[in-house]
Write a protein that holds these residues in place. Structure first.
Motif, PDB file in Angstrom:
ATOM      1  N   ASP A  56      -4.197   8.397   1.675  1.00 22.88           N
ATOM      2  CA  ASP A  56      -3.522   9.299   0.812  1.00 22.88           C
ATOM      3  C   ASP A  56      -3.719  10.748   1.083  1.00 22.88           C
ATOM      4  O   ASP A  56      -4.856  10.876   0.953  1.00 22.88           O
ATOM      5  N   ALA A  57      -2.960  11.598   1.190  1.00 18.32           N
ATOM      6  CA  ALA A  57      -3.046  12.923   1.637  1.00 18.32           C
ATOM      7  C   ALA A  57      -3.054  13.670   0.704  1.00 18.32           C
ATOM      8  O   ALA A  57      -2.043  14.270   0.176  1.00 18.32           O
ATOM      9  N   GLU A  58      -4.165  13.881   0.059  1.00 20.07           N
ATOM     10  CA  GLU A  58      -4.467  14.947  -1.116  1.00 20.07           C
ATOM     11  C   GLU A  58      -4.201  16.223  -0.599  1.00 20.07           C
ATOM     12  O   GLU A  58      -4.641  16.790   0.318  1.00 20.07           O
ATOM     13  N   PRO A  59      -3.563  17.159  -1.465  1.00 23.59           N
ATOM     14  CA  PRO A  59      -3.195  18.407  -1.357  1.00 23.59           C
ATOM     15  C   PRO A  59      -4.512  19.203  -0.892  1.00 23.59           C
ATOM     16  O   PRO A  59      -5.554  18.954  -1.795  1.00 23.59           O
ATOM     17  N   GLY A  60      -4.567  19.962   0.012  1.00 13.50           N
ATOM     18  CA  GLY A  60      -5.895  20.748   0.232  1.00 13.50           C
ATOM     19  C   GLY A  60      -6.944  19.829   0.751  1.00 13.50           C
ATOM     20  O   GLY A  60      -8.004  20.420   1.201  1.00 13.50           O
ATOM     21  N   LEU A 108     -13.585  11.367   9.410  1.00 12.38           N
ATOM     22  CA  LEU A 108     -12.195  12.051   9.073  1.00 12.38           C
ATOM     23  C   LEU A 108     -11.585  10.918   7.736  1.00 12.38           C
ATOM     24  O   LEU A 108     -11.351  11.346   6.558  1.00 12.38           O
ATOM     25  N   VAL A 109     -11.587   9.615   8.069  1.00 13.75           N
ATOM     26  CA  VAL A 109     -10.945   8.812   7.269  1.00 13.75           C
ATOM     27  C   VAL A 109     -11.895   8.818   5.928  1.00 13.75           C
ATOM     28  O   VAL A 109     -11.316   8.691   4.749  1.00 13.75           O
ATOM     29  N   GLU A 110     -13.364   8.840   6.206  1.00 17.60           N
ATOM     30  CA  GLU A 110     -14.372   8.895   5.009  1.00 17.60           C
ATOM     31  C   GLU A 110     -14.044  10.054   3.965  1.00 17.60           C
ATOM     32  O   GLU A 110     -13.933   9.802   3.103  1.00 17.60           O
ATOM     33  N   ARG A 111     -13.790  10.877   4.827  1.00 15.14           N
ATOM     34  CA  ARG A 111     -13.886  12.454   3.937  1.00 15.14           C
ATOM     35  C   ARG A 111     -12.534  12.350   3.249  1.00 15.14           C
ATOM     36  O   ARG A 111     -12.478  12.757   2.146  1.00 15.14           O
ATOM     37  N   ALA A 112     -11.464  11.677   3.719  1.00 14.98           N
ATOM     38  CA  ALA A 112     -10.269  11.495   3.013  1.00 14.98           C
ATOM     39  C   ALA A 112     -10.179  10.476   1.880  1.00 14.98           C
ATOM     40  O   ALA A 112      -9.181  10.098   1.533  1.00 14.98           O
ATOM     41  N   GLU A 113     -11.287   9.865   1.852  1.00 15.89           N
ATOM     42  CA  GLU A 113     -11.349   8.500   1.244  1.00 15.89           C
ATOM     43  C   GLU A 113     -10.301   7.547   1.360  1.00 15.89           C
ATOM     44  O   GLU A 113      -9.669   6.978   0.657  1.00 15.89           O
ATOM     45  N   GLY A 114      -9.998   7.270   2.871  1.00 16.51           N
ATOM     46  CA  GLY A 114      -8.898   6.350   3.135  1.00 16.51           C
ATOM     47  C   GLY A 114      -9.579   4.917   2.971  1.00 16.51           C
ATOM     48  O   GLY A 114     -10.694   4.673   2.799  1.00 16.51           O
ATOM     49  N   GLU A 115      -8.608   3.973   2.893  1.00 17.45           N
ATOM     50  CA  GLU A 115      -8.931   2.524   2.728  1.00 17.45           C
ATOM     51  C   GLU A 115      -8.960   1.621   3.784  1.00 17.45           C
ATOM     52  O   GLU A 115      -7.718   1.778   4.631  1.00 17.45           O
ATOM     53  N   TRP A 116      -9.773   1.059   4.512  1.00 16.32           N
ATOM     54  CA  TRP A 116      -9.627   0.020   5.487  1.00 16.32           C
ATOM     55  C   TRP A 116      -9.372  -1.164   4.868  1.00 16.32           C
ATOM     56  O   TRP A 116     -10.291  -1.773   4.005  1.00 16.32           O
ATOM     57  N   VAL A 117      -8.337  -1.965   5.228  1.00 16.21           N
ATOM     58  CA  VAL A 117      -8.041  -3.211   4.593  1.00 16.21           C
ATOM     59  C   VAL A 117      -8.033  -4.382   5.859  1.00 16.21           C
ATOM     60  O   VAL A 117      -7.111  -4.322   6.794  1.00 16.21           O
ATOM     61  N   HIS A 170       0.679  -0.967   0.125  1.00 19.37           N
ATOM     62  CA  HIS A 170      -0.114   0.092   0.049  1.00 19.37           C
ATOM     63  C   HIS A 170       0.952   1.188  -0.113  1.00 19.37           C
ATOM     64  O   HIS A 170       0.294   2.331  -0.663  1.00 19.37           O
ATOM     65  N   ALA A 171       2.041   0.956   0.399  1.00 17.09           N
ATOM     66  CA  ALA A 171       3.122   2.551   0.683  1.00 17.09           C
ATOM     67  C   ALA A 171       3.630   2.727  -0.524  1.00 17.09           C
ATOM     68  O   ALA A 171       4.084   3.735  -0.907  1.00 17.09           O
ATOM     69  N   SER A 172       3.965   1.824  -1.436  1.00 19.03           N
ATOM     70  CA  SER A 172       4.694   2.168  -2.703  1.00 19.03           C
ATOM     71  C   SER A 172       5.686   2.952  -2.551  1.00 19.03           C
ATOM     72  O   SER A 172       5.775   4.132  -3.009  1.00 19.03           O
ATOM     73  N   ILE A 173       6.890   2.462  -1.800  1.00 22.48           N
ATOM     74  CA  ILE A 173       8.029   3.269  -1.453  1.00 22.48           C
ATOM     75  C   ILE A 173       8.508   3.447  -2.820  1.00 22.48           C
ATOM     76  O   ILE A 173       9.163   2.330  -3.117  1.00 22.48           O
ATOM     77  N   ASP A 222       1.779  16.673   2.138  1.00 21.99           N
ATOM     78  CA  ASP A 222       0.635  16.522   1.040  1.00 21.99           C
ATOM     79  C   ASP A 222       1.128  15.953  -0.146  1.00 21.99           C
ATOM     80  O   ASP A 222       1.903  16.253  -0.620  1.00 21.99           O
ATOM     81  N   GLY A 223       0.169  15.012  -0.284  1.00 18.08           N
ATOM     82  CA  GLY A 223       0.551  14.159  -1.474  1.00 18.08           C
ATOM     83  C   GLY A 223       1.189  12.831  -1.095  1.00 18.08           C
ATOM     84  O   GLY A 223       1.367  11.928  -1.755  1.00 18.08           O
ATOM     85  N   GLY A 224       1.621  12.817   0.325  1.00 16.31           N
ATOM     86  CA  GLY A 224       2.059  11.516   0.846  1.00 16.31           C
ATOM     87  C   GLY A 224       1.128  10.462   1.175  1.00 16.31           C
ATOM     88  O   GLY A 224      -0.022  10.648   0.953  1.00 16.31           O
ATOM     89  N   THR A 225       1.613   9.283   1.910  1.00 14.05           N
ATOM     90  CA  THR A 225       0.615   8.203   2.027  1.00 14.05           C
ATOM     91  C   THR A 225       1.112   7.828   3.646  1.00 14.05           C
ATOM     92  O   THR A 225       2.260   7.772   4.102  1.00 14.05           O
ATOM     93  N   LEU A 226       0.051   7.540   4.487  1.00 14.29           N
ATOM     94  CA  LEU A 226       0.151   7.096   5.664  1.00 14.29           C
ATOM     95  C   LEU A 226      -0.545   5.351   5.666  1.00 14.29           C
ATOM     96  O   LEU A 226      -1.444   5.437   5.226  1.00 14.29           O
ATOM     97  N   VAL A 227       0.302   4.648   6.115  1.00 17.28           N
ATOM     98  CA  VAL A 227      -0.221   3.204   6.345  1.00 17.28           C
ATOM     99  C   VAL A 227       0.001   2.651   7.748  1.00 17.28           C
ATOM    100  O   VAL A 227       0.963   2.866   8.217  1.00 17.28           O
TER     101      VAL A 227
END
Ligand code: SAM
Length: 275
Positions: free
Chosen positions: A249-253, A218-227, A98-101, A192-197
């Motif tokens: 995924d932290a979308e800018p803004g 907050l997770v829902e508004r940010a369209e986060g994914e529960w796995v 998920h992190a795709s480093i 901004d634009g980064g990813t937290l897992v």
């Protein structure tokens, strides 16, 4: 916990084999001393496997560097202290997917234990900074040598605005006693634009207290994914707690309180003051 002298002597004995995920003691021990060695090895996560082909204490993580660090320090970090449950390799694999480093990405592991996540992240060519509260685990992390930086201390006491550059990725398996608090604080270190897992207790998906509800919103508004993770995902670390992965995924803004969000706060206050 202090390693008793006689237990230390057994583990440091040249005949004792500490390799990969195992510790083998191929010589006779007095039963009382054996029991004391067994207590320590179990407390750091080992399980005796008496099958003829094994006959060793087997660990859910590579134990060699860690145990040598413990022997050097003369102490071991009891796994029952501060919620230390190393992330099993299978779960780390999913997190990294998920992190795709990418090469050169900066990565923060804010509750790093002895590096179960940090080491594989560094092997993917991430520049990994670790924070760890427990001095013995921080020592083991430094000895591991894969992190760019190891900060020994309370992550929740670090100021996100005191860092020069926010991180491209945050990977974490925080203490479950305050998992949401750790994730919310960690977002302040994310670009901004980064990813937290994060690995979280499954209870964050259904608890109805206000903090957890607001977190889910907050997770829902940010369209986060529960796995979902398998029910026994943490069995190798000696716990049956059910867990889930959260990928944000932290979308800018966007709505997440990222490093950029924190930086924008004083400006907004200034604008308010001028109005
Ligand atoms: C569940 S373990 C996970 C360890 C590591 N992330 C892993 O996956 O193997 C949580 C770790 O967080 C550390 N910890 C607890 N509170 C902390 C804090 N306030 N700041 C930094 N580390 C903390 C504990 O010492 C423990 O090593």
């Amino acid at each position: 916990m202090q390693i008793p002298g006689d237990v230390h002597a057994v583990l440091a004995d040249a005949r004792t084999i500490i390799r990969g995920d195992r510790v083998q003691i191929p010589f006779e021990l007095d039963p009382v001393l054996y029991k004391r060695v067994n207590v320590m090895l179990q407390d750091v996560g080992g399980r005796w496997d008496g099958r003829k082909a094994v006959r060793a204490h087997v660990f859910p993580f590579p134990v060699e560097d860690f145990l040598r660090a413990c022997l050097a320090a003369g102490e071991w970090p009891s796994k029952f202290e501060q919620g230390w449950y190393p992330t099993p390799p299978r779960v780390v694999f999913d997190m990294l997917e998920h992190a795709s480093i990418r090469v050169g990405h900066t990565v923060l592991e804010p509750s790093a234990g002895v590096g179960s996540i940090a080491k594989p992240a560094a092997e993917q060519m991430g520049l990994v900074d670790c924070v760890e509260l427990d001095p013995r685990r921080a020592h083991a992390l430094r000895e591991l040598g894969t992190a760019r930086r190891v900060i020994e201390g309370d992550f929740l006491g670090l100021d996100p605005l005191a860092i020069d550059e926010p991180y491209d990725r945050v990977l974490m398996n925080p203490p479950f006693s305050n998992a949401i608090g750790h994730v919310m604080h960690a977002l302040g270190f994310l670009r901004d634009g980064g990813t937290l897992v994060a690995v979280l207790p499954e209870s964050v998906t259904w608890n109805t207290d206000r903090t957890t509800r607001e977190f889910r919103e907050l997770v829902e508004r940010a369209e986060g994914e529960w796995v979902p993770l398998p029910a026994d995902a943490f069995k190798p670390s000696g716990t049956s707690v059910r867990t889930v992965l959260l990928s944000l995924d932290a979308e800018p803004g966007g709505p997440l309180p990222t490093h950029g969000w924190h930086q924008r706060q004083p400006q907004q206050l200034d604008l308010f003051a001028a109005a």
